[in-house]
Enzyme design. Structure first.
Site, PDB file in Angstrom:
ATOM      1  N   PRO A  18       0.852  -1.193   0.000  1.00  0.00           N
ATOM      2  CA  PRO A  18       0.000   0.000   0.000  1.00  0.00           C
ATOM      3  C   PRO A  18       0.884   1.239   0.000  1.00  0.00           C
ATOM      4  O   PRO A  18       1.809   1.337   0.810  1.00  0.00           O
ATOM      5  CB  PRO A  18      -0.768  -0.114   1.332  1.00  0.00           C
ATOM      6  CG  PRO A  18      -0.059  -1.122   2.156  1.00  0.00           C
ATOM      7  CD  PRO A  18       0.822  -1.930   1.267  1.00  0.00           C
ATOM      8  N   GLN A  72      -6.824  -1.261   2.490  1.00  0.00           N
ATOM      9  CA  GLN A  72      -6.164  -0.998   3.775  1.00  0.00           C
ATOM     10  C   GLN A  72      -6.820   0.175   4.494  1.00  0.00           C
ATOM     11  O   GLN A  72      -7.034   1.232   3.887  1.00  0.00           O
ATOM     12  CB  GLN A  72      -4.680  -0.676   3.577  1.00  0.00           C
ATOM     13  CG  GLN A  72      -3.954  -0.612   4.911  1.00  0.00           C
ATOM     14  CD  GLN A  72      -2.533  -0.072   4.820  1.00  0.00           C
ATOM     15  OE1 GLN A  72      -2.327   1.066   4.435  1.00  0.00           O
ATOM     16  NE2 GLN A  72      -1.566  -0.893   5.181  1.00  0.00           N
ATOM     17  N   CYS A 102       2.080   2.950   9.694  1.00  0.00           N
ATOM     18  CA  CYS A 102       2.378   4.289   9.188  1.00  0.00           C
ATOM     19  C   CYS A 102       3.103   5.119  10.251  1.00  0.00           C
ATOM     20  O   CYS A 102       2.617   5.250  11.374  1.00  0.00           O
ATOM     21  CB  CYS A 102       1.078   4.991   8.777  1.00  0.00           C
ATOM     22  SG  CYS A 102       1.388   6.670   8.221  1.00  0.00           S
ATOM     23  N   LYS A 141      -0.522  -5.021   8.427  1.00  0.00           N
ATOM     24  CA  LYS A 141       0.808  -4.573   8.008  1.00  0.00           C
ATOM     25  C   LYS A 141       1.358  -3.719   9.138  1.00  0.00           C
ATOM     26  O   LYS A 141       0.705  -2.793   9.605  1.00  0.00           O
ATOM     27  CB  LYS A 141       0.715  -3.761   6.720  1.00  0.00           C
ATOM     28  CG  LYS A 141       2.048  -3.157   6.318  1.00  0.00           C
ATOM     29  CD  LYS A 141       2.053  -2.764   4.860  1.00  0.00           C
ATOM     30  CE  LYS A 141       3.386  -2.178   4.464  1.00  0.00           C
ATOM     31  NZ  LYS A 141       3.521  -0.779   4.865  1.00  0.00           N
ATOM     32  N   ASN A 204       8.868  -7.115   4.219  1.00  0.00           N
ATOM     33  CA  ASN A 204       8.773  -5.835   3.505  1.00  0.00           C
ATOM     34  C   ASN A 204       9.932  -4.933   3.932  1.00  0.00           C
ATOM     35  O   ASN A 204      10.363  -4.962   5.071  1.00  0.00           O
ATOM     36  CB  ASN A 204       7.421  -5.170   3.823  1.00  0.00           C
ATOM     37  CG  ASN A 204       7.318  -3.755   3.279  1.00  0.00           C
ATOM     38  OD1 ASN A 204       7.125  -2.806   4.043  1.00  0.00           O
ATOM     39  ND2 ASN A 204       7.466  -3.593   1.978  1.00  0.00           N
ATOM     40  N   GLY A 205      10.382  -4.157   2.945  1.00  0.00           N
ATOM     41  CA  GLY A 205      11.427  -3.179   3.206  1.00  0.00           C
ATOM     42  C   GLY A 205      12.680  -3.491   2.425  1.00  0.00           C
ATOM     43  O   GLY A 205      13.335  -4.500   2.654  1.00  0.00           O
ATOM     44  N   ASP A 206      12.967  -2.604   1.439  1.00  0.00           N
ATOM     45  CA  ASP A 206      14.217  -2.671   0.682  1.00  0.00           C
ATOM     46  C   ASP A 206      14.341  -3.878  -0.243  1.00  0.00           C
ATOM     47  O   ASP A 206      15.466  -4.278  -0.575  1.00  0.00           O
ATOM     48  CB  ASP A 206      15.440  -2.625   1.625  1.00  0.00           C
ATOM     49  CG  ASP A 206      15.470  -1.365   2.487  1.00  0.00           C
ATOM     50  OD1 ASP A 206      14.683  -0.436   2.205  1.00  0.00           O
ATOM     51  OD2 ASP A 206      16.277  -1.316   3.432  1.00  0.00           O
ATOM     52  N   GLY A 228       7.337  -2.160  -2.353  1.00  0.00           N
ATOM     53  CA  GLY A 228       6.838  -0.790  -2.457  1.00  0.00           C
ATOM     54  C   GLY A 228       7.626   0.026  -3.456  1.00  0.00           C
ATOM     55  O   GLY A 228       7.373  -0.021  -4.673  1.00  0.00           O
ATOM     56  N   ARG A 229       8.634   0.740  -2.960  1.00  0.00           N
ATOM     57  CA  ARG A 229       9.304   1.755  -3.781  1.00  0.00           C
ATOM     58  C   ARG A 229       9.904   1.219  -5.077  1.00  0.00           C
ATOM     59  O   ARG A 229       9.939   1.934  -6.070  1.00  0.00           O
ATOM     60  CB  ARG A 229      10.367   2.466  -2.933  1.00  0.00           C
ATOM     61  CG  ARG A 229       9.746   3.387  -1.890  1.00  0.00           C
ATOM     62  CD  ARG A 229      10.737   3.811  -0.844  1.00  0.00           C
ATOM     63  NE  ARG A 229      11.180   2.671  -0.027  1.00  0.00           N
ATOM     64  CZ  ARG A 229      12.035   2.757   0.969  1.00  0.00           C
ATOM     65  NH1 ARG A 229      12.568   3.922   1.269  1.00  0.00           N
ATOM     66  NH2 ARG A 229      12.380   1.688   1.662  1.00  0.00           N
TER      67      ARG A 229
END
Ligand SMILES: Cc1cc2nc3c(=O)[nH]c(=O)nc-3n(C[C@H](O)[C@H](O)[C@H](O)COP(=O)(O)O)c2cc1C
Length: 330
Positions: A18, A72, A102, A141, A204-206, A228-229
Site C-alpha cells: 500500500p 487498507q 504508518c 501490516k 517488507n522493506g528494501d 513498495g518503492r
C-alpha cells in the site's frame, strides 16, 4: 503454497505494498499485469470513510482485473474501525488490511498506524474486534516495533494470529527509524520461525532487486515479499523478480516503447477513473520514474507535467518516443 484465508497464492508471492498517492487503480492494474500476485490500496482513513469524505471514499474503488485486492484502513478508535469495515465490505474486496505501520506524526499521535505499537493490548483488541466483524480475511501490516528497545514483533505477531488475522506483512524498520537505515529482516525471520506461527509472514522493506527477493526467500525463509518503492515507475519489477527466480537471469530493462506505452495506459486509466482534470494531474508524479535516466529530459518532462490537457501529454509521449526511442535503460 501460502494462502490468505481461502485465497490461494503461488509459491513466494509478490505483493504490491500500500502506498499513499501511488497504489491507486491505474498503478495497481499495471503492477497486476506485470506479475503482482496481490495488490493493496493505499491507506484509507476510517474516520474519513465514516464522514463520507469524498477523498477517502474514492479510494475504495477496485476493479475485477486486479483481484485479489486488499483494502487498507487505518485508525485507532474501535467504533470507527468497525463502521469502516462495514463500509469497506460494500466494495467487495478480497482482503481487509489494517495499517499498524504508518510512521507519520499526524497518524501516530492519534495512536493509529505505527502509533499503536506503543499499546499492544489495544492493537490486539482492535484487531480481534475487526476480525469478528467481517467474514473477509483480515491481514495486518506493521513494523518491527516502536523503537529499537521495544521490538516484540514475535510475540505481537503471534497474538494477532491468535485473534484471527490471516497473514502479516512486516516492514523491517521501527517507527522511530521512519525510512532511514536498512530494513532488518532478521526479526521478521524470527516471526516466521516461531513454531506456533501458521499464517503467512511476508517481508517488507528494501526489496529493490531480484537478488534481494531471493535472499528474503532463501536466506530468511519468508513466505513472500511485499514490494513498495522498487515498483514506482517500474511496475515490471514483479515479473523481473519472477524471471530471475525461474532462470537466474535478469530480464532486460523495459524499452522506451514499453515505458511510453505504460505511461500512456497509466494516464488513460486515470482519466477513465477520475476524469480528465484529476487524471492528468494525478498521473504527473509518475513520469519522472518511468523515464528516469534519460539525459536532458527536463524539457519533455515539463511538457508532461505542466499541461492540463491530456492531448498535450499524449503528444509529449509521442515526441519522447520519436526522440529517445533507441535509448538503452540501465
Ligand atoms: C510514497 C509512499 C507511500 C506509502 N503509503 C503507505 C500506506 O498508505 N500504507 C502503508 O501501510 N504503508 C505505506 N508506505 C510504506 C510502504 O508500504 C512500505 O512499507 C515501505 O515503503 C517499505 O517498503 P519498500 O522498501 O519496498 O518501499 C508508503 C511508502 C511510500 C514510499
Amino acid at each position: 503454497m501460502p494462502k490468505i484465508g481461502d485465497i490461494e497464492l503461488p509459491d513466494f508471492p509478490l505483493l504490491l505494498a500500500p502506498m499513499e498517492d501511488v497504489s491507486d487503480p491505474p498503478f495497481r492494474a499495471l503492477c497486476k499485469e506485470n506479475g503482482a500476485d496481490v495488490v493493496y490500496t493505499e491507506f484509507i482513513s476510517s474516520e474519513g470513510l465514516i464522514r463520507d469524505a469524498a477523498k477517502s471514499v474514492i479510494k475504495l474503488d477496485i476493479y475485477e482485473k486486479e483481484r485479489p485486492v486488499g483494502i487498507q484502513i487505518f485508525g485507532a478508535e474501535l467504533d470507527s474501525m468497525l463502521q469502516a469495515i462495514d463500509i469497506v465490505e460494500q466494495s467487495n474486496p478480497d482482503i481487509i488490511d489494517i495499517n499498524f505501520g504508518c510512521p507519520v506524526k499526524k497518524v501516530v499521535c492519534k495512536n493509529a498506524g505505527a502509533g499503536i505499537l506503543r499499546d499492544i493490548p489495544l492493537m490486539v483488541k482492535l484487531t480481534e474486534a475487526m476480525v469478528k466483524r467481517t467474514k473477509l480475511p483480515v491481514t495486518v501490516k506493521t513494523r518491527l516495533g516502536w523503537d529499537s528497545d521495544s521490538i516484540k514483533i514475535v510475540d505481537v505477531a503471534e497474538q494477532l494470529q491468535d485473534v484471527g488475522i490471516q497473514a502479516i506483512s512486516i516492514h523491517g524498520r521501527t517507527r522511530v527509524q521512519m525510512y532511514k537505515g536498512h530494513a532488518d529482516w532478521k526479526p521478521i525471520a524470527a516471526v516466521k520461525n516461531n513454531p506456533r506461527m501458521h499464517i503467512p509472514v511476508f517481508g517488507n522493506g528494501d526489496v529493490d532487486t531480484p537478488e534481494a527477493a531471493v535472499r528474503m526467500r532463501d536466506d530468511f525463509g519468508l513466505d513472500g515479499a511485499m514490494i513498495g518503492r522498487a515498483s514506482i515507475g517500474n511496475p515490471w519489477f514483479f515479473n523481473q523478480v519472477k524471471h530471475y527466480f525461474e532462470t537466474g537471469e535478469h530480464l532486460p530493462s523495459p524499452t522506451m516503447e514499453a515505458r511510453v506505452e505504460a505511461a500512456r495506459r497509466h494516464l488513460q486509466m486515470a482519466i477513465d477513473w477520475k476524469g480528465e482534470k484529476l487524471g492528468v494531474f494525478e498521473t504527473r508524479r509518475h513520469y519522472t520514474n518511468y523515464f528516469k535516466g534519460i539525459p536532458h529530459f527536463k524539457e519533455y518532462r515539463m511538457k508532461m507535467v505542466t499541461s492540463d490537457d491530456s492531448a498535450d501529454v499524449f503528444a509529449a509521449f509521442d515526441e519522447v518516443l520519436e526522440k529517445f526511442g533507441d535509448f538503452q535503460f540501465a
